[in-house]
Design an enzyme around this catalytic site. Sequence first.
Site, mmCIF file in Angstrom:
data_model
loop_
_atom_site.group_PDB
_atom_site.id
_atom_site.type_symbol
_atom_site.label_atom_id
_atom_site.label_comp_id
_atom_site.label_asym_id
_atom_site.label_seq_id
_atom_site.Cartn_x
_atom_site.Cartn_y
_atom_site.Cartn_z
ATOM 1 N N TYR A 89 -11.654 6.508 0.788
ATOM 2 C CA TYR A 89 -10.296 7.042 0.864
ATOM 3 C C TYR A 89 -9.871 7.666 -0.450
ATOM 4 O O TYR A 89 -10.539 7.503 -1.475
ATOM 5 C CB TYR A 89 -9.310 5.944 1.291
ATOM 6 C CG TYR A 89 -8.936 4.944 0.210
ATOM 7 C CD1 TYR A 89 -9.847 3.994 -0.246
ATOM 8 C CD2 TYR A 89 -7.664 4.952 -0.372
ATOM 9 C CE1 TYR A 89 -9.489 3.082 -1.236
ATOM 10 C CE2 TYR A 89 -7.299 4.041 -1.356
ATOM 11 C CZ TYR A 89 -8.218 3.108 -1.779
ATOM 12 O OH TYR A 89 -7.869 2.210 -2.760
ATOM 13 N N LYS A 108 -14.844 4.723 -3.947
ATOM 14 C CA LYS A 108 -13.495 4.353 -3.487
ATOM 15 C C LYS A 108 -13.530 3.989 -2.003
ATOM 16 O O LYS A 108 -13.124 4.774 -1.138
ATOM 17 C CB LYS A 108 -12.507 5.489 -3.765
ATOM 18 C CG LYS A 108 -11.052 5.044 -3.761
ATOM 19 C CD LYS A 108 -10.161 6.078 -4.414
ATOM 20 C CE LYS A 108 -8.690 5.791 -4.262
ATOM 21 N NZ LYS A 108 -8.242 4.522 -4.791
HETATM 22 N N1 PDD Z 1 -5.637 3.020 -6.190
HETATM 23 N N2 PDD Z 1 -8.700 1.210 -9.824
HETATM 24 C C1 PDD Z 1 -8.549 0.829 -8.547
HETATM 25 C C2 PDD Z 1 -9.209 -0.415 -8.092
HETATM 26 C C3 PDD Z 1 -7.757 1.596 -7.667
HETATM 27 O O1 PDD Z 1 -7.606 1.204 -6.395
HETATM 28 C C4 PDD Z 1 -7.106 2.763 -8.156
HETATM 29 C C5 PDD Z 1 -6.260 3.634 -7.276
HETATM 30 C C6 PDD Z 1 -7.288 3.110 -9.513
HETATM 31 C C7 PDD Z 1 -6.645 4.331 -10.111
HETATM 32 O O2 PDD Z 1 -7.257 5.520 -9.635
HETATM 33 P P1 PDD Z 1 -6.424 6.878 -9.536
HETATM 34 O O3 PDD Z 1 -5.877 7.139 -10.897
HETATM 35 O O4 PDD Z 1 -7.444 7.882 -9.149
HETATM 36 O O5 PDD Z 1 -5.346 6.667 -8.510
HETATM 37 C C8 PDD Z 1 -8.104 2.320 -10.299
HETATM 38 C C9 PDD Z 1 -4.868 3.840 -5.267
HETATM 39 C C10 PDD Z 1 -3.661 4.448 -5.882
HETATM 40 C C11 PDD Z 1 -4.559 3.007 -4.029
HETATM 41 O O6 PDD Z 1 -5.451 2.301 -3.603
HETATM 42 O O7 PDD Z 1 -3.451 3.092 -3.476
#
Ligand code: PDD
Length: 286
Positions: free
Chosen positions: A33, A150
């Site tokens: 995702y 992710k």
């Molecule tokens: N989460 N680390 C983890 C475990 C994450 O799930 C996320 C993002 C990040 C930050 O990544 P980015 O800067 O690309 O959003 C780091 C998203 C926001 C979520 O699961 O809603």
Amino acid sequence: MTRTVYVNGDYLPETEAKVSIFDRGFLMADGVYEVTSVLGGKLIDFDGHARRLERSLNELDMPHPPELGEMLEIHRKLVTENGIEDGLVYLQITRGSDGDRDFAYPARDTRPTVVLFTQSKPGLADSPAAKTGMRVITIDDVRWGRRDIKTVQLLYPSMGKMMAKAAGADDAWMVQDGFVTEGTSNNAYIVKGNKIITRALSNDILHGITRAAVLRFAREAQMEVEERNFTVEEAKDADEAFVTSASAFVMPVVQIDDAVLGDGVPGRVAPRLREIYLDESLKAAI
Ligand code: PDD
């Protein structure tokens, strides 16, 4: 209001959108995702999220989604149709289903399931927490070894958020061998003197799109950045701490477990980085 969502080529009211019960995303968490933020009706760092999506799909040997241009069009159409001024676009791609449950992957030509929806978050960039700062607890990082992909395996991060809530905190930082990996849904940083310290990229953490932008802006602003492991003790003794993510941008952390950082209010570095990040990202939003 009923949202318009996207499922496999169709734009539908959310109440009419359907996915098979045999979908591998549902049965096996076999899906990836992305979450892209929307400010002023525009997408923040769409290219970064699209590139990471492609990487996640490659790492899992999953078929590719619609072309990049088409992806952008779907994001924009949903933002417009749902009148999103500030909010998020959630995108999920799973390995689909060949109509039964099996551990082995289905044939490569099985159609992936592609779902997108929006979440309206008025005032997303003006979160009160940015002024007061967050409190985090530390918990063991018991996730699998490919956190750089992710995937939708978010049970442990959800449990971490619940543990934080039960402890009266806002979030949890996960810890492996004494070193902080990342937050449940964000990357983690500490500030020591004028130095910004954050874990280096590896399979241990998600390669945050916000992280990449924030570190670039920090370096451009002549701030010193050190990408290395840091311990919980070092974090508790830091001058400042913060997290970054697409939904929180740059968010100060003022307490780690029982340790209050500095004066217990956001310091200089995190709020400054937040300001720079929001300014620059808005300029480049599409
Ligand atoms: N989460 N680390 C983890 C475990 C994450 O799930 C996320 C993002 C990040 C930050 O990544 P980015 O800067 O690309 O959003 C780091 C998203 C926001 C979520 O699961 O809603």
